[in-house]
Design a protein around this motif. Sequence first.
Motif, short mmCIF file in Angstrom:
data_model
loop_
_atom_site.label_atom_id
_atom_site.label_comp_id
_atom_site.label_asym_id
_atom_site.label_seq_id
_atom_site.Cartn_x
_atom_site.Cartn_y
_atom_site.Cartn_z
N PRO A 120 0.83 -1.21 0.00
CA PRO A 120 0.00 0.00 0.00
C PRO A 120 0.86 1.26 0.00
O PRO A 120 2.00 1.27 0.47
CB PRO A 120 -0.77 -0.11 1.31
N SER A 121 0.28 2.31 -0.50
CA SER A 121 0.92 3.62 -0.42
C SER A 121 0.71 4.17 0.98
O SER A 121 -0.12 3.67 1.75
CB SER A 121 0.30 4.58 -1.44
N GLU A 122 1.43 5.23 1.30
CA GLU A 122 1.22 5.87 2.60
C GLU A 122 -0.22 6.33 2.75
O GLU A 122 -0.84 6.15 3.79
CB GLU A 122 2.16 7.07 2.76
N ALA A 123 -0.78 6.90 1.69
CA ALA A 123 -2.17 7.36 1.74
C ALA A 123 -3.13 6.20 1.98
O ALA A 123 -4.11 6.34 2.73
CB ALA A 123 -2.53 8.10 0.45
N GLU A 124 -2.87 5.06 1.36
CA GLU A 124 -3.73 3.89 1.56
C GLU A 124 -3.63 3.38 3.00
O GLU A 124 -4.64 2.97 3.58
CB GLU A 124 -3.38 2.80 0.56
N VAL A 125 -2.44 3.39 3.57
CA VAL A 125 -2.28 2.98 4.96
C VAL A 125 -3.07 3.91 5.86
O VAL A 125 -3.85 3.47 6.71
CB VAL A 125 -0.79 2.96 5.37
N ARG A 126 -2.88 5.20 5.67
CA ARG A 126 -3.58 6.18 6.51
C ARG A 126 -5.10 6.04 6.36
O ARG A 126 -5.84 6.12 7.36
CB ARG A 126 -3.13 7.59 6.19
N ALA A 127 -5.59 5.84 5.16
CA ALA A 127 -7.03 5.68 4.95
C ALA A 127 -7.54 4.42 5.65
O ALA A 127 -8.62 4.44 6.26
CB ALA A 127 -7.35 5.64 3.46
N HIS A 128 -6.78 3.35 5.57
CA HIS A 128 -7.21 2.09 6.19
C HIS A 128 -7.27 2.21 7.71
O HIS A 128 -8.11 1.57 8.35
CB HIS A 128 -6.29 0.94 5.78
N LEU A 129 -6.41 3.02 8.28
CA LEU A 129 -6.36 3.16 9.73
C LEU A 129 -7.38 4.15 10.29
O LEU A 129 -7.41 4.37 11.51
CB LEU A 129 -4.95 3.59 10.17
N GLU A 130 -8.21 4.72 9.45
CA GLU A 130 -9.17 5.72 9.92
C GLU A 130 -10.09 5.19 11.02
O GLU A 130 -10.57 5.96 11.83
CB GLU A 130 -9.98 6.29 8.76
N GLY A 131 -10.34 3.92 11.06
CA GLY A 131 -11.20 3.34 12.09
C GLY A 131 -10.47 2.92 13.34
O GLY A 131 -11.06 2.29 14.21
N ASN A 132 -9.19 3.24 13.44
CA ASN A 132 -8.39 2.90 14.62
C ASN A 132 -7.78 4.17 15.19
O ASN A 132 -7.06 4.88 14.49
CB ASN A 132 -7.26 1.92 14.25
N LEU A 133 -8.07 4.43 16.45
CA LEU A 133 -7.58 5.65 17.08
C LEU A 133 -6.36 5.38 17.95
O LEU A 133 -6.30 4.38 18.67
CB LEU A 133 -8.67 6.27 17.96
N CYS A 134 -5.41 6.30 17.88
CA CYS A 134 -4.25 6.29 18.77
C CYS A 134 -4.17 7.68 19.37
O CYS A 134 -4.15 8.68 18.65
CB CYS A 134 -2.97 5.96 18.00
N ARG A 135 -4.08 7.74 20.67
CA ARG A 135 -4.03 9.04 21.34
C ARG A 135 -2.59 9.46 21.65
O ARG A 135 -2.38 10.54 22.17
CB ARG A 135 -4.85 8.98 22.62
N CYS A 136 -1.61 8.62 21.34
CA CYS A 136 -0.23 8.89 21.75
C CYS A 136 0.73 9.21 20.61
O CYS A 136 1.59 10.06 20.77
CB CYS A 136 0.35 7.70 22.49
N THR A 137 0.64 8.51 19.49
CA THR A 137 1.77 8.50 18.55
C THR A 137 1.71 9.51 17.42
O THR A 137 2.72 9.78 16.82
CB THR A 137 1.92 7.13 17.88
N GLY A 138 0.56 10.00 17.07
CA GLY A 138 0.47 10.86 15.90
C GLY A 138 0.50 10.06 14.60
O GLY A 138 0.57 10.63 13.52
N TYR A 139 0.51 8.76 14.67
CA TYR A 139 0.39 7.82 13.54
C TYR A 139 1.63 7.70 12.66
O TYR A 139 1.74 6.76 11.90
CB TYR A 139 -0.83 8.11 12.67
N HIS A 140 2.56 8.64 12.70
CA HIS A 140 3.68 8.59 11.77
C HIS A 140 4.46 7.28 11.88
O HIS A 140 4.75 6.65 10.86
CB HIS A 140 4.63 9.79 11.98
N ASN A 141 4.80 6.88 13.09
CA ASN A 141 5.58 5.65 13.24
C ASN A 141 4.75 4.40 12.99
O ASN A 141 5.28 3.38 12.57
CB ASN A 141 6.24 5.61 14.61
N ILE A 142 3.45 4.48 13.21
CA ILE A 142 2.57 3.36 12.88
C ILE A 142 2.57 3.17 11.36
O ILE A 142 2.69 2.04 10.86
CB ILE A 142 1.14 3.59 13.42
#
Length: 159
Positions: A120-142
């Motif tokens: 997947p592209s970065e955009a596809e990863v980010r879109a797929h993760l929209e239903g998962n919340l993280c309150r700590c990381t800012g998602y970049h490392n995920i």
Amino acid sequence: MKITMTVNGRPCSGEVEGRTLLVQFLRDIQGLTGTHVGCDTSQCGACTVHVDGRQVKSCTMFAAEAEGAEVTTIEGMANADGSLSVIQQAFQDHHGLQCGFCTPGMVMAAAALLKDNPRPSEAEVRAHLEGNLCRCTGYHNIVKAILAASGQAVAVAAE
């Protein structure tokens, strides 16, 4: 009622009420506490598991609906020898976690994405993760961890 399913490759069964959620069955009856309950409203994704190969928020599914199904939880993601899977190792290597509460759901979501879209592209990863919340990381490392697990260079992830 008695329900039976396969969880992480092993047959299991248990007595449940009709209103018992799959997440409750996994945590309270099967003792698989890696699947977390974060919001009880299907917003956070901490309870994500795979049911018959598809990503499911286990707080939105009754345990009885999984009768006869193949269920995989975070405990079933490790390699047969107990070592971390490629995805789990990538989360560790790329610091894709902080407090760790969302991590099981993120790993399960990542596994579903990479099964359907191995690069997947970065955009596809980010879109797929929209239903998962993280309150700590800012998602970049995920995102970096998921791209690394797919065999891609992590430098493509935005800082």
